[in-house]
Design a protein around this motif. Structure first.
Motif, PDB file in Angstrom:
ATOM      1  N   LYS A 185       0.843  -1.195   0.000  1.00 37.71           N
ATOM      2  CA  LYS A 185       0.000   0.000   0.000  1.00 37.71           C
ATOM      3  C   LYS A 185       0.887   1.257   0.000  1.00 37.71           C
ATOM      4  CE  LYS A 185      -3.896   2.460   1.262  1.00 37.71           C
ATOM      5  NZ  LYS A 185      -3.487   3.742   0.703  1.00 37.71           N
ATOM      6  N   ASP A 212       1.142   4.080  -2.987  1.00 36.89           N
ATOM      7  CA  ASP A 212       0.910   5.504  -2.715  1.00 36.89           C
ATOM      8  C   ASP A 212       2.120   6.341  -3.130  1.00 36.89           C
ATOM      9  OD1 ASP A 212      -1.488   4.719  -1.705  1.00 36.89           O
ATOM     10  OD2 ASP A 212      -0.977   5.009   0.411  1.00 36.89           O
ATOM     11  N   ASN A 214       2.350   6.509  -6.855  1.00 33.12           N
ATOM     12  CA  ASN A 214       1.262   7.340  -7.377  1.00 33.12           C
ATOM     13  C   ASN A 214       1.616   8.824  -7.288  1.00 33.12           C
ATOM     14  OD1 ASN A 214      -1.395   7.600  -8.500  1.00 33.12           O
ATOM     15  ND2 ASN A 214      -2.051   8.354  -6.509  1.00 33.12           N
ATOM     16  N   GLU A 237      -1.971   6.592 -12.915  1.00 35.69           N
ATOM     17  CA  GLU A 237      -2.550   6.331 -11.593  1.00 35.69           C
ATOM     18  C   GLU A 237      -1.998   5.000 -11.081  1.00 35.69           C
ATOM     19  OE1 GLU A 237      -5.014   8.011  -9.787  1.00 35.69           O
ATOM     20  OE2 GLU A 237      -4.704   9.662 -11.200  1.00 35.69           O
ATOM     21  N   LYS A 294      -2.254   2.252  -7.824  1.00 36.76           N
ATOM     22  CA  LYS A 294      -2.945   1.930  -6.581  1.00 36.76           C
ATOM     23  C   LYS A 294      -2.653   0.493  -6.172  1.00 36.76           C
ATOM     24  CE  LYS A 294      -7.486   1.408  -6.565  1.00 36.76           C
ATOM     25  NZ  LYS A 294      -7.833   0.030  -6.097  1.00 36.76           N
ATOM     26  N   TYR A 306      -1.816  -1.406 -11.097  1.00 39.76           N
ATOM     27  CA  TYR A 306      -2.393  -2.081  -9.939  1.00 39.76           C
ATOM     28  C   TYR A 306      -1.320  -2.973  -9.326  1.00 39.76           C
ATOM     29  CZ  TYR A 306      -6.504  -0.670 -12.632  1.00 39.76           C
ATOM     30  OH  TYR A 306      -7.420   0.066 -13.353  1.00 39.76           O
TER      31      TYR A 306
END
Length: 365
Positions: free
Chosen positions: A218, A222, A225, A231, A233, A247
């Motif tokens: 995680k 972040d 990103n 993007e 995530k 992803y």
């Protein structure tokens, strides 16, 4: 005649933790503990006098924390460093900063700053320290230079582009595409180098497996990103795949896909056991994608121990159009996974890290 043991310095503000970690290496044939340090300042002095091959360092320490110490160590007396970190949000964020500043690897403590149950990670820590002790200083220095030159745009050396150029037949730029990336030791730095160079208009989704425990993926997502145009995530169950989005498989889950009509969604799987110790595994990502044939795949294998990804690559190549890109030995912190991939004779391009993003983009619409 036995080879000389590699020298380890243990840096931790807790006497209990220093003793525990020292005990882990009592029976090691390869590693000898040559000293301990209580904080970052102490560590910097001891590195100068003891000249260890490898250092374990707590991320959170008083007087001078692990990150500050690491910056100074890497600029003055570079050495392979394995961080010990807590799984708190602050701990995971600090760990990723440490990787950015040149730490080779990290181990998550099972329970907070002073882990009475540290023995649970004994095997992992010993293995990571042994691996780190064998990484050449040239690699560490180059890694440091690459990260400082990313900002200035001046790169060290041009690519040894395709040492194996298996030409890709019938590659149609207009078909739908998906990018699959697998990496392990040294991966956070490598991913930063690649993902930050992909344009917002990228005409493909990107699925990433980075070997990491839960919580850290995680923070990695972040961090990437913030730095990237696309993007990024941490993947969640039911996420719809979109172009220009990356992803990252969460620690503890294999990353799979499900097709409903013409829409692809992410399925997280914590039922299938780890493969060769890894969940997520690159092999599972690749194998799962081999079932779907309405997009062409660009499979990328970067720095990491072991051979995860090679079996999956063989499956991928049997079904549909696949371009395989492996990071070159020049830039890998650990030339394990890419080497195993190259040995399958299925890799189309072997590329230095600083050119991987470009290599991916050239196959996209």
């Amino acid at each position: 005649m036995s080879l000389q043991k590699k020298k380890l310095l243990i840096v931790d503000d807790s006497a209990f933790m220093r003793k525990l970690i020292t005990d882990f290496f009592k029976d090691s044939k390869d590693i000898e503990v040559v000293g301990i340090a209580r904080n970052g300042k102490d560590a910097i002095q001891k590195i100068k006098t003891l000249q260890p091959d490898v250092v374990t360092m707590d991320v959170e320490m008083p007087e001078m924390n692990g990150i500050e110490a690491l910056k100074e160590i890497m600029s003055k007396t570079p050495v392979a460093v394995v961080m010990l970190s807590s799984t708190t949000q602050k701990g995971t964020e600090s760990t990723l900063l440490a990787m950015e500043h040149g730490a080779v690897d990290f181990v998550a403590k099972p329970s907070g700053t002073i882990s009475l149950d540290l023995h649970k990670i004994k095997e992992e820590l010993v293995q990571k320290v042994e691996n780190a002790a064998n990484i050449s200083l040239v690699k560490l220095n180059r890694q440091k230079q690459v990260s400082s030159k990313v900002e200035t745009g001046s790169l060290l050396h041009k690519t040894t582009h395709a040492t194996t150029s298996n030409k890709v037949n019938n590659w149609n730029k207009n078909n739908k595409k998906i990018v699959l990336i697998g990496t392990s030791t040294g991966g956070p730095r490598a991913l930063q180098e690649v993902i930050t160079k992909l344009p917002k208009t990228l005409k493909a989704p990107v699925l990433i497996v980075q070997h990491m425990p839960a919580g850290f993926t995680k923070s990695l997502a972040d961090r990437l990103n913030q730095l990237s145009e696309i993007e990024v995530k941490e993947a969640a169950d039911g996420d719809i795949l979109r172009n220009g989005h990356a992803y990252i498989a969460p620690g503890g889950y294999h990353l799979r896909l499900k097709k409903t009509g013409s829409v692809y969604t992410i399925v997280l799987d914590n039922v299938e056991p780890p493969r060769v110790g890894h969940r997520p595994a690159v092999d599972v990502l690749f194998e799962d994608n081999s079932k779907f044939n309405d997009f062409d795949k660009i499979a990328v294998i970067m720095t990491g121990m072991g051979s995860d990804g090679s079996l999956g690559l063989q499956k991928l190549k049997k079904t549909g159009n696949v371009v395989a890109i492996a990071e070159s030995a020049n830039t890998c912190i650990v030339y394990g996974m890419p080497k195993a991939a190259v040995e399958t004779n299925l890799v189309n391009e072997v590329v230095d890290l600083d050119n991987i993003a470009q290599a991916i983009i050239q196959y996209l619409p």
